[in-house]
Design an enzyme around this catalytic site. Structure first.
Site, PDB file in Angstrom:
ATOM      1  N   LYS A  22      -6.488 -24.462  -5.136  1.00 36.36           N
ATOM      2  CA  LYS A  22      -5.750 -23.942  -3.977  1.00 36.36           C
ATOM      3  C   LYS A  22      -6.694 -23.586  -2.824  1.00 36.36           C
ATOM      4  O   LYS A  22      -6.490 -24.003  -1.685  1.00 36.36           O
ATOM      5  CB  LYS A  22      -4.958 -22.688  -4.383  1.00 36.36           C
ATOM      6  CG  LYS A  22      -4.409 -21.890  -3.203  1.00 36.36           C
ATOM      7  CD  LYS A  22      -3.606 -20.690  -3.643  1.00 36.36           C
ATOM      8  CE  LYS A  22      -4.378 -19.458  -4.010  1.00 36.36           C
ATOM      9  NZ  LYS A  22      -4.811 -18.602  -2.900  1.00 36.36           N
ATOM     10  N   ASN A  23      -7.720 -22.809  -3.139  1.00 34.77           N
ATOM     11  CA  ASN A  23      -8.529 -22.268  -2.048  1.00 34.77           C
ATOM     12  C   ASN A  23      -9.480 -23.297  -1.439  1.00 34.77           C
ATOM     13  O   ASN A  23      -9.986 -23.099  -0.333  1.00 34.77           O
ATOM     14  CB  ASN A  23      -9.258 -21.002  -2.506  1.00 34.77           C
ATOM     15  CG  ASN A  23      -8.261 -19.863  -2.740  1.00 34.77           C
ATOM     16  OD1 ASN A  23      -7.116 -19.919  -2.270  1.00 34.77           O
ATOM     17  ND2 ASN A  23      -8.673 -18.849  -3.489  1.00 34.77           N
ATOM     18  N   CYS A 117      -1.964 -12.222   0.235  1.00 41.42           N
ATOM     19  CA  CYS A 117      -1.743 -11.126  -0.710  1.00 41.42           C
ATOM     20  C   CYS A 117      -2.246  -9.814  -0.127  1.00 41.42           C
ATOM     21  O   CYS A 117      -3.290  -9.775   0.536  1.00 41.42           O
ATOM     22  CB  CYS A 117      -2.494 -11.412  -2.017  1.00 41.42           C
ATOM     23  SG  CYS A 117      -1.826 -12.811  -2.916  1.00 41.42           S
ATOM     24  N   ARG A 122      -8.049  -6.547   4.824  1.00 44.13           N
ATOM     25  CA  ARG A 122      -8.688  -7.875   4.744  1.00 44.13           C
ATOM     26  C   ARG A 122      -9.071  -8.292   6.160  1.00 44.13           C
ATOM     27  O   ARG A 122      -8.429  -9.159   6.757  1.00 44.13           O
ATOM     28  CB  ARG A 122      -7.750  -8.888   4.086  1.00 44.13           C
ATOM     29  CG  ARG A 122      -7.445  -8.555   2.643  1.00 44.13           C
ATOM     30  CD  ARG A 122      -6.555  -9.587   1.989  1.00 44.13           C
ATOM     31  NE  ARG A 122      -7.261 -10.807   1.615  1.00 44.13           N
ATOM     32  CZ  ARG A 122      -6.689 -11.835   0.994  1.00 44.13           C
ATOM     33  NH1 ARG A 122      -5.411 -11.803   0.687  1.00 44.13           N
ATOM     34  NH2 ARG A 122      -7.390 -12.907   0.691  1.00 44.13           N
ATOM     35  N   ASP A 305     -10.184 -12.812  -8.505  1.00 42.69           N
ATOM     36  CA  ASP A 305      -8.872 -13.442  -8.698  1.00 42.69           C
ATOM     37  C   ASP A 305      -8.477 -13.548 -10.172  1.00 42.69           C
ATOM     38  O   ASP A 305      -7.367 -13.990 -10.479  1.00 42.69           O
ATOM     39  CB  ASP A 305      -8.851 -14.845  -8.063  1.00 42.69           C
ATOM     40  CG  ASP A 305      -8.948 -14.777  -6.552  1.00 42.69           C
ATOM     41  OD1 ASP A 305      -8.743 -13.695  -5.991  1.00 42.69           O
ATOM     42  OD2 ASP A 305      -9.240 -15.822  -5.931  1.00 42.69           O
ATOM     43  N   ARG A 397       3.530 -19.372  -4.889  1.00 42.62           N
ATOM     44  CA  ARG A 397       2.689 -19.695  -3.725  1.00 42.62           C
ATOM     45  C   ARG A 397       1.359 -20.286  -4.176  1.00 42.62           C
ATOM     46  O   ARG A 397       0.696 -20.995  -3.407  1.00 42.62           O
ATOM     47  CB  ARG A 397       2.390 -18.406  -2.945  1.00 42.62           C
ATOM     48  CG  ARG A 397       3.355 -18.096  -1.841  1.00 42.62           C
ATOM     49  CD  ARG A 397       2.856 -16.904  -1.026  1.00 42.62           C
ATOM     50  NE  ARG A 397       1.406 -16.867  -1.010  1.00 42.62           N
ATOM     51  CZ  ARG A 397       0.663 -15.776  -1.125  1.00 42.62           C
ATOM     52  NH1 ARG A 397       1.214 -14.605  -1.235  1.00 42.62           N
ATOM     53  NH2 ARG A 397      -0.651 -15.838  -1.112  1.00 42.62           N
TER      54      ARG A 397
HETATM   55  N1  EPU Z   1     -14.350  -9.440   4.529  1.00 45.84           N
HETATM   56  C1  EPU Z   1     -14.703  -8.727   5.662  1.00 45.84           C
HETATM   57  N2  EPU Z   1     -14.648  -9.379   6.858  1.00 45.84           N
HETATM   58  C2  EPU Z   1     -14.274 -10.676   6.978  1.00 45.84           C
HETATM   59  C3  EPU Z   1     -13.918 -11.380   5.828  1.00 45.84           C
HETATM   60  C4  EPU Z   1     -13.971 -10.743   4.610  1.00 45.84           C
HETATM   61  O1  EPU Z   1     -15.039  -7.551   5.579  1.00 45.84           O
HETATM   62  O2  EPU Z   1     -14.254 -11.188   8.105  1.00 45.84           O
HETATM   63  C5  EPU Z   1     -14.417  -8.772   3.216  1.00 45.84           C
HETATM   64  C6  EPU Z   1     -13.039  -8.692   2.544  1.00 45.84           C
HETATM   65  O3  EPU Z   1     -12.320  -7.567   2.989  1.00 45.84           O
HETATM   66  C7  EPU Z   1     -13.422  -8.631   1.094  1.00 45.84           C
HETATM   67  C8  EPU Z   1     -14.681  -9.511   1.026  1.00 45.84           C
HETATM   68  O4  EPU Z   1     -15.175  -9.590   2.356  1.00 45.84           O
HETATM   69  O5  EPU Z   1     -13.772  -7.321   0.755  1.00 45.84           O
HETATM   70  C9  EPU Z   1     -14.471 -10.911   0.496  1.00 45.84           C
HETATM   71  O6  EPU Z   1     -13.400 -11.530   1.210  1.00 45.84           O
HETATM   72  P1  EPU Z   1     -13.300 -13.109   1.441  1.00 45.84           P
HETATM   73  O7  EPU Z   1     -13.383 -13.371   2.887  1.00 45.84           O
HETATM   74  O8  EPU Z   1     -14.251 -13.788   0.520  1.00 45.84           O
HETATM   75  O9  EPU Z   1     -11.825 -13.367   0.951  1.00 45.84           O
HETATM   76  P2  EPU Z   1     -10.765 -14.272   1.656  1.00 45.84           P
HETATM   77  O10 EPU Z   1     -11.395 -15.455   2.288  1.00 45.84           O
HETATM   78  O11 EPU Z   1      -9.823 -13.438   2.422  1.00 45.84           O
HETATM   79  C10 EPU Z   1     -10.547 -15.829  -0.413  1.00 45.84           C
HETATM   80  C11 EPU Z   1      -9.417 -16.304  -1.269  1.00 45.84           C
HETATM   81  C12 EPU Z   1      -8.943 -15.163  -2.143  1.00 45.84           C
HETATM   82  C13 EPU Z   1     -10.100 -14.656  -2.974  1.00 45.84           C
HETATM   83  C14 EPU Z   1     -11.293 -14.281  -2.096  1.00 45.84           C
HETATM   84  C15 EPU Z   1     -12.522 -13.881  -2.872  1.00 45.84           C
HETATM   85  C16 EPU Z   1      -8.429 -17.982   0.133  1.00 45.84           C
HETATM   86  C17 EPU Z   1      -7.285 -18.420   0.945  1.00 45.84           C
HETATM   87  N3  EPU Z   1      -8.349 -16.772  -0.418  1.00 45.84           N
HETATM   88  O12 EPU Z   1      -9.995 -14.785   0.370  1.00 45.84           O
HETATM   89  O13 EPU Z   1      -7.957 -15.724  -2.985  1.00 45.84           O
HETATM   90  O14 EPU Z   1      -9.704 -13.516  -3.691  1.00 45.84           O
HETATM   91  O15 EPU Z   1     -11.618 -15.386  -1.239  1.00 45.84           O
HETATM   92  O16 EPU Z   1     -12.932 -14.925  -3.694  1.00 45.84           O
HETATM   93  O17 EPU Z   1      -9.377 -18.719  -0.069  1.00 45.84           O
HETATM   94  C18 EPU Z   1      -6.177 -15.683  -4.478  1.00 45.84           C
HETATM   95  O18 EPU Z   1      -6.319 -16.904  -4.589  1.00 45.84           O
HETATM   96  O19 EPU Z   1      -5.419 -15.001  -5.225  1.00 45.84           O
HETATM   97  C19 EPU Z   1      -6.924 -14.972  -3.451  1.00 45.84           C
HETATM   98  C20 EPU Z   1      -6.636 -13.740  -3.067  1.00 45.84           C
END
Ligand code: EPU
Length: 432
Positions: A22-23, A117, A122, A305, A397
């Site tokens: 998915k990601n 989610c 975030r 996750d 989803r």
């Molecule tokens: N963070 C910041 N600033 C940013 C971006 C992230 O502070 O600009 C922080 C977040 O708050 C968090 C950490 O950095 O504490 C890691 O966040 P990351 O950006 O890696 O997460 P994301 O891109 O929002 C993706 C996946 C998530 C998965 C995380 C961690 C997608 C669409 N989502 O989220 O997937 O948990 O990486 O691996 O790729 C899921 O599939 O259930 C899911 C939540």
């Protein structure tokens, strides 16, 4: 609204095929609009998040053809709009990849703020910091991200946190920037590598994906490609953990075992047998699951996750387990629901303390998010009696054919409409 209703205490057994990641797919489908030629992508999971992203892609004017359930053609040559405000897109996280893709290709993007989610705050500050470093003026107004530049120029970007989303998003834009970009403290997840490989197959020049230093030499344009997405690490992990929790015996096929090492090693620690093949992993459960401690970390650490699913399993383990969540600040919202089923879990700041073994009993519970939903289904499959999991749209989803795959492993589970008491009674009569 539909719900899953299930009767627990049936060990899962058999084999299950894992869908595309998915990601990775979210990054790849968004990136596909950057080429002016047909891009064919295979192994795209048939899930709600992808449907929502496709709706956003169509808004740009890019042409989109579903070649089969898992294969799509996307052609960015017809793209005529940089504004994406689809209501569907607002519901998912990965829609923000259209910012990086549009900024790279058109030097302008107006994209609705991401949803996804609810796991606590975030922020997307690291995405915006990266775009600004490449020369874009970026602001958030009226629920949208506006990004624009005359020229996009490569730069050194140091991420303050390891972020999957920021790494992929800035990598997309930087692929079409002038000159060199260095992404420092980049995320190393397998899906980051897959998006980089996909971009390279379109002519991008990206090196170092999978390490924390990614070097990108910008190119003026990207060309068409035919690419197949890697298997989903978390879907695979979910079925592995479901096998362990139900004391089953499941072969999880179409996986990259290397991506599953942190999960395999925890399952061995709690007493399961895990046998790795070339493209499959077999998990044989144990009757006496042992407690363990887990800390979620960016890859190659134990994935956040997988945290709710393993928590459901540890509720059944002998002894006290502690799970420390270090990635998101509110990822224990499922704990109350598990406790309603008889688990004994308390949360202190970033730690969940799980006292076991507990006898889980069926209840009606709500899926607060995607992985929480998967955890509640796992708990329901282990519990005595009947469990109803509500708000399953969160689950669908992100998991392709979740119900059907569980049924094929012997799970006694069905989808019923919330108000369809006849169907619920029929289910109970059939399986009692
Ligand atoms: N963070 C910041 N600033 C940013 C971006 C992230 O502070 O600009 C922080 C977040 O708050 C968090 C950490 O950095 O504490 C890691 O966040 P990351 O950006 O890696 O997460 P994301 O891109 O929002 C993706 C996946 C998530 C998965 C995380 C961690 C997608 C669409 N989502 O989220 O997937 O948990 O990486 O691996 O790729 C899921 O599939 O259930 C899911 C939540």
């Amino acid at each position: 609204m539909d719900q899953y209703i299930m009767k627990g205490q049936v060990p899962l057994s058999g084999e299950v095929f894992i869908a595309g990641a998915k990601n990775a797919a979210l990054g790849i489908v968004a990136a596909a609009i950057m080429a002016d030629e047909p891009v064919h992508v295979d192994n795209i999971p048939a899930i709600g998040d992808i449907q929502a992203l496709i709706a956003g892609v169509k808004e740009t004017g890019a042409s989109v053809v579903e070649e089969n359930k898992h294969r799509w053609m996307i052609n960015g040559s017809t793209l005529h709009s940089v504004t994406v405000e689809s209501g569907e897109l607002q519901k998912i996280r990965g829609g923000y990849y259209l910012i990086g893709a549009l900024l790279g290709k058109c030097h302008k993007a107006e994209v609705v703020m991401p949803g996804g989610c609810n796991l606590g705050a975030r922020p997307i500050d690291q995405h915006l910091k990266g775009f600004r470093a490449l020369g874009a003026k970026v602001e958030i107004r009226n629920g949208k991200v506006y990004a624009e530049c005359e020229r996009l120029v490569g730069n050194h970007v140091y991420f303050d946190v390891s972020s999957v989303g920021a790494t992929i998003n800035v990598m997309l834009a930087a692929s079409l920037a002038e000159g060199k970009t260095i992404l420092d403290n980049a995320a190393k997840e397998p899906h980051v590598v897959d998006v980089a490989n996909f971009l390279n197959s379109m002519g991008a020049k990206i090196k170092g994906a999978g390490t924390d230093l990614i070097r990108i030499e910008g190119v003026p344009k990207l060309h068409g490609t035919d690419y197949s997405i890697i298997p989903d690490q978390i879907e695979a992990g979910t079925f592995m953990v479901a096998a362990a929790a139900t004391r089953g015996d499941v072969v999880v096929r179409n996986v990259i075992p290397k991506h599953l090492e942190s999960i395999s090693s925890k399952l061995r620690e709690i007493g399961c047998e895990v046998v790795e093949g070339e493209e499959e992993v077999r998990v044989v459960g144990t009757n006496t699951i042992q407690a363990t401690n887990i800390k979620t970390l960016p890859y190659p650490g134990f994935p956040t996750d997988m945290q709710p699913q393993i928590a459901a399993t540890l509720a059944l383990a002998t002894g006290t387990s502690i799970i420390s969540e270090t990635v998101f600040d509110a990822r224990f919202r499922y704990v109350n629901e598990l406790n309603r089923m008889g688990a004994c879990i308390s949360v202190e700041r970033d730690n969940a303390i799980i006292v076991g073994p507990q006898r889980l009993t069926g209840a009606t519970v709500n899926a607060s998010d995607l992985r929480a939903g998967a955890a509640l289904v796992i708990a329901g499959l282990c519990a005595e009696g009947y469990t109803t999991v509500c708000d399953i749209e969160h689950i669908e989803r992100g998991y392709e054919d979740f119900l059907e795959k569980l049924q094929s492993l012997g799970a006694v589970i069905e989808r019923v409409a919330e108000n369809d008491t006849r169907a619920k009674t029929k289910f109970r009569m059939r399986v009692s």
